[in-house]
Scaffold this motif. Sequence first.
Motif, short mmCIF file in Angstrom:
data_model
loop_
_atom_site.label_atom_id
_atom_site.label_comp_id
_atom_site.label_asym_id
_atom_site.label_seq_id
_atom_site.Cartn_x
_atom_site.Cartn_y
_atom_site.Cartn_z
N TRP A 143 0.83 -1.20 0.00
CA TRP A 143 0.00 0.00 0.00
C TRP A 143 0.86 1.25 0.00
O TRP A 143 0.61 2.20 -0.74
CB TRP A 143 -0.92 0.02 1.23
CG TRP A 143 -2.11 -0.87 1.08
CD1 TRP A 143 -2.36 -2.03 1.77
CD2 TRP A 143 -3.19 -0.71 0.16
NE1 TRP A 143 -3.52 -2.59 1.33
CE2 TRP A 143 -4.07 -1.80 0.36
CE3 TRP A 143 -3.51 0.24 -0.80
CZ2 TRP A 143 -5.24 -1.95 -0.38
CZ3 TRP A 143 -4.67 0.09 -1.52
CH2 TRP A 143 -5.52 -1.00 -1.31
N ALA A 144 1.91 1.26 0.83
CA ALA A 144 2.79 2.43 0.90
C ALA A 144 3.50 2.66 -0.45
O ALA A 144 3.57 3.79 -0.94
CB ALA A 144 3.81 2.26 2.02
N LEU A 145 4.01 1.59 -1.04
CA LEU A 145 4.70 1.70 -2.33
C LEU A 145 3.76 2.17 -3.43
O LEU A 145 4.14 2.96 -4.30
CB LEU A 145 5.32 0.36 -2.71
CG LEU A 145 6.47 -0.13 -1.83
CD1 LEU A 145 6.91 -1.53 -2.25
CD2 LEU A 145 7.64 0.84 -1.88
N ARG A 146 2.52 1.70 -3.37
CA ARG A 146 1.54 2.11 -4.37
C ARG A 146 1.34 3.62 -4.34
O ARG A 146 1.31 4.28 -5.38
CB ARG A 146 0.21 1.41 -4.12
CG ARG A 146 -0.99 2.16 -4.66
CD ARG A 146 -2.27 1.39 -4.41
NE ARG A 146 -2.50 0.47 -5.50
CZ ARG A 146 -3.49 -0.41 -5.54
NH1 ARG A 146 -4.32 -0.50 -4.52
NH2 ARG A 146 -3.66 -1.19 -6.59
N TYR A 147 1.22 4.18 -3.16
CA TYR A 147 0.96 5.61 -3.06
C TYR A 147 2.20 6.44 -3.40
O TYR A 147 2.08 7.56 -3.89
CB TYR A 147 0.43 5.95 -1.67
CG TYR A 147 -0.97 5.40 -1.45
CD1 TYR A 147 -1.96 5.61 -2.40
CD2 TYR A 147 -1.29 4.66 -0.32
CE1 TYR A 147 -3.24 5.10 -2.22
CE2 TYR A 147 -2.56 4.16 -0.13
CZ TYR A 147 -3.54 4.38 -1.09
OH TYR A 147 -4.80 3.88 -0.91
N VAL A 148 3.37 5.90 -3.16
CA VAL A 148 4.59 6.58 -3.60
C VAL A 148 4.62 6.63 -5.13
O VAL A 148 4.97 7.66 -5.73
CB VAL A 148 5.85 5.88 -3.05
CG1 VAL A 148 7.11 6.43 -3.71
CG2 VAL A 148 5.95 6.06 -1.53
N THR A 200 1.41 15.46 -2.69
CA THR A 200 1.17 15.55 -1.25
C THR A 200 -0.02 14.70 -0.84
O THR A 200 0.01 14.02 0.20
CB THR A 200 0.92 17.02 -0.85
OG1 THR A 200 2.05 17.80 -1.22
CG2 THR A 200 0.68 17.14 0.65
N ILE A 201 -1.07 14.72 -1.64
CA ILE A 201 -2.27 13.95 -1.31
C ILE A 201 -1.95 12.47 -1.16
O ILE A 201 -2.33 11.84 -0.16
CB ILE A 201 -3.35 14.16 -2.39
CG1 ILE A 201 -3.90 15.59 -2.33
CG2 ILE A 201 -4.50 13.15 -2.20
CD1 ILE A 201 -4.80 15.96 -3.50
N TRP A 202 -1.21 11.90 -2.11
CA TRP A 202 -0.95 10.47 -2.05
C TRP A 202 0.08 10.09 -0.99
O TRP A 202 0.05 8.96 -0.47
CB TRP A 202 -0.47 9.96 -3.42
CG TRP A 202 -1.53 9.92 -4.46
CD1 TRP A 202 -1.51 10.51 -5.69
CD2 TRP A 202 -2.80 9.24 -4.39
NE1 TRP A 202 -2.67 10.26 -6.39
CE2 TRP A 202 -3.48 9.47 -5.61
CE3 TRP A 202 -3.42 8.46 -3.41
CZ2 TRP A 202 -4.74 8.95 -5.87
CZ3 TRP A 202 -4.68 7.95 -3.68
CH2 TRP A 202 -5.32 8.19 -4.88
N LEU A 203 0.96 11.01 -0.65
CA LEU A 203 1.94 10.69 0.40
C LEU A 203 1.29 10.58 1.77
O LEU A 203 1.83 9.94 2.67
CB LEU A 203 3.05 11.75 0.42
CG LEU A 203 4.02 11.70 -0.77
CD1 LEU A 203 5.04 12.82 -0.65
CD2 LEU A 203 4.73 10.35 -0.86
N ILE A 204 0.12 11.19 1.96
CA ILE A 204 -0.57 11.10 3.25
C ILE A 204 -1.06 9.68 3.52
O ILE A 204 -0.72 9.10 4.55
CB ILE A 204 -1.72 12.14 3.31
CG1 ILE A 204 -1.13 13.55 3.35
CG2 ILE A 204 -2.60 11.88 4.54
CD1 ILE A 204 -2.17 14.65 3.22
N PRO A 205 -1.86 9.06 2.62
CA PRO A 205 -2.23 7.66 2.89
C PRO A 205 -1.03 6.72 2.86
O PRO A 205 -1.01 5.71 3.58
CB PRO A 205 -3.22 7.33 1.77
CG PRO A 205 -2.93 8.31 0.68
CD PRO A 205 -2.49 9.56 1.39
N GLY A 229 1.93 7.47 4.04
CA GLY A 229 2.50 7.59 5.38
C GLY A 229 1.69 6.83 6.41
O GLY A 229 2.26 6.21 7.32
N ILE A 230 0.36 6.88 6.30
CA ILE A 230 -0.50 6.14 7.22
C ILE A 230 -0.20 4.65 7.12
O ILE A 230 -0.10 3.94 8.13
CB ILE A 230 -1.98 6.42 6.94
CG1 ILE A 230 -2.31 7.89 7.20
CG2 ILE A 230 -2.88 5.52 7.79
CD1 ILE A 230 -3.72 8.30 6.78
N ALA A 231 -0.04 4.15 5.89
CA ALA A 231 0.24 2.73 5.69
C ALA A 231 1.57 2.34 6.33
O ALA A 231 1.69 1.26 6.93
CB ALA A 231 0.26 2.41 4.19
#
Length: 416
Positions: A282-287, A373-378, A380-382
Amino acid sequence: MTPAIRIKLSTMMFLEFFIWGAWFVTMGTYLIHNLHATGEQNGTAYATQAFGAIIAPFVIGLIADKYFSAQKILGVLHLIGAGLLYYESTAPDFATFFPGILAYMIIYMPTLALVNSVSFKQMKDPSKDFPLVRVFGTLGWMVAGFAIGWLNWEQTGSLALTFKMAGGASLILGLLSFTLPDTPPGKKGQKTSIGDIMGLDSIGLLKKRSYLVFFLASVAICIPLAFYYNFTNPFLNEVGMKRAAAVQGLGQFSELFFMAAMPFFFVRLGVKKMLALGMLAWALRYVCFAYGDAGANYWMLIVGIVLHGICYDFFFVTGQIYTDRFAGERFKSAAQGFITLATYGLGMMIGYYMSGPIVDHWKTSATTHNWTTIWLIPGGIAVVVMIFFLLFFTDKKHTEEQPGLDIEEPSPGVEI
């Protein structure tokens, strides 16, 4: 099963998920572009899925399990759904649209359990037969996305047609349902408690630290998951991806591949590593989404979509297997219902309501956003959820193989 029944069940599954995939993936784009909805309104619309997930057990527990055959309820719900979906295609603004989609998700989410019930009733060995039927559901979702991309509805502003397409499929499935094999209520005449319906009989499992950590991580990881569901398609269209809905179908291809490969990974990695890899994905996807674009970094968008197989299968499917093993025979059904209610209900609801204001806050113009910025927030949560999970989760088979044996008897619920 006879070939005729197998064909009917496979068609049922295909239509069930074709209906959902036909409008759900692109609803965010439709709301933003056609109804001029805000990010917060978009999140609120997607939160209706969570409301439906919370209410669904009551529909199944109070009606389908006690009074009427599953295939008849399935037919009635889809016929009503066909009318609601057509109504949604004509809504002139969000205020008119929202009540309709809320009503629709309340009646659609119970059908996900109903199609399973109808299928299992006809199978001598569900572990072998069900995957061969359920795969048509994934194909239905994929075909819906490919159809939207091929028809170019995203680029031409014609996404209202997705609701009409889904409504037509819902009408067909509603009529087909009355020809399906009879699936009579399994608990006719039995008393049912609120605790039974919500799976609260398994709440004692949370006394075990490992399962408590898994439970909290499951709820928390659904927060970044919500960002994916309601804003991926608007994001891909905004950055210039052509036929985004069709490209998103690669995620379902990935899901099929990793589902087939899960036995290989499960034996070699075990529960903890599988769950952690799911969260890392999930984290890699949002990066990838944060730094991808329709130009030189287009590959990052594709990687982010293809990671869906690891994101979903490694966490959610592994989590279902872990819950089944951990709960033991006594609590397994209740535990599955409870974790589903907590994730797709509570966790997703938090994520949907959180994602909308965040997207609105990082809006840079009437039609653009600061997606990095928007995608780095979820993302970071992951990462935070993954670290919490790695620090506190242990899978001690020798002490927790059958934890239900020392769980106190739950207090009786209110009988229905």
